[in-house]
Design an enzyme around this catalytic site. Structure first.
Site, mmCIF file in Angstrom:
data_model
loop_
_atom_site.group_PDB
_atom_site.id
_atom_site.type_symbol
_atom_site.label_atom_id
_atom_site.label_comp_id
_atom_site.label_asym_id
_atom_site.label_seq_id
_atom_site.Cartn_x
_atom_site.Cartn_y
_atom_site.Cartn_z
ATOM 1 N N CYS A 13 35.370 16.019 81.842
ATOM 2 C CA CYS A 13 34.416 16.822 82.608
ATOM 3 C C CYS A 13 33.859 15.967 83.742
ATOM 4 C CB CYS A 13 33.309 17.392 81.714
ATOM 5 S SG CYS A 13 32.195 16.151 81.011
ATOM 6 N N ARG A 19 29.779 17.842 78.277
ATOM 7 C CA ARG A 19 30.835 18.677 77.707
ATOM 8 C C ARG A 19 31.970 17.886 77.061
ATOM 9 N NH1 ARG A 19 31.739 21.995 83.125
ATOM 10 N NH2 ARG A 19 31.229 19.909 83.894
#
Ligand SMILES: *[C@@H]1O[C@H](CO)[C@@H](O)[C@H](O)[C@H]1NC(C)=O
Ligand SMILES: *[C@@H]1O[C@H](CO)[C@@H](O)[C@H](O)[C@H]1NC(C)=O
Length: 158
Positions: A13, A19
């Site tokens: 990410c 994430r």
């Protein structure tokens, strides 16, 4: 005796603090539940340099704690070697996808299959949005998406 590593995946990410470390931790747990840890190399990385050296976002850490998923990672950036050594690079949004595709074009021996993690979602949520400016429920959403996608990816990659 440990079998040799035969598969590898790098979750990616923007900053590698929200994430992608969640996806990495969730996938690692699924793989260990399948007793397949020896067969997988699992890691995560950032497209950017913003958060290099930092641990995962505290909101992600509390979300993982709540779900009993061990998470331990220090943010790093994707390297040229990653493109040559990982089978899969699974990223979160279109911007990640563009960055990775551009970088892979600069690497001669790139073999990694670059895909959106969300392309594995049985519920068809293609994009995993950055929860950085969101709240706890946005982190929960990321966790649920990562869980669904990682389960589907693991089934397909086996
Ligand atoms: C993994 O190993 C444990 C302990 O040996 C066993 O109880 C469990 O059924 C195994 N799980 C799978 C999915 O093979
Ligand atoms: C999180 O933010 C959304 C709006 O962005 C709001 O609807 C929701 O109630 C908030 N949740 C929590 C737990 O604060």
């Amino acid at each position: 005796m440990a079998e040799p590593v035969s598969k590898s995946v790098l979750f990616v990410c923007l900053g590698n603090i929200c994430r992608s470390p969640i996806a990495e931790a969730v996938f690692r747990k699924l793989v260990s539940e399948q007793n397949a840890s020896d067969k997988w190399r699992i890691d995560s990385a950032a497209t950017s340099t913003y958060e290099i050296g930092n641990p995962p976002d505290y909101r992600g850490q509390s979300c993982m704690k709540k779900h009993g998923v061990p998470m331990s990672h220090i943010a790093r950036q994707v390297t040229k070697e990653d493109f040559a050594t990982f089978d899969y690079m699974l990223c979160m949004d279109e911007s990640n996808l563009r960055d990775l595709t551009r970088k892979s074009n600069q690497v001669k021996n790139s073999k990694a299959k670059i895909e959106l993690l969300g392309s594995y979602d049985p519920q068809k949520q293609l994009i995993i949005e950055d929860p950085y400016y969101g709240n706890e429920s946005d982190f929960e959403t990321v966790y649920q998406q990562c869980l669904r996608c990682c389960q589907a990816f693991l089934e397909r990659a086996c």
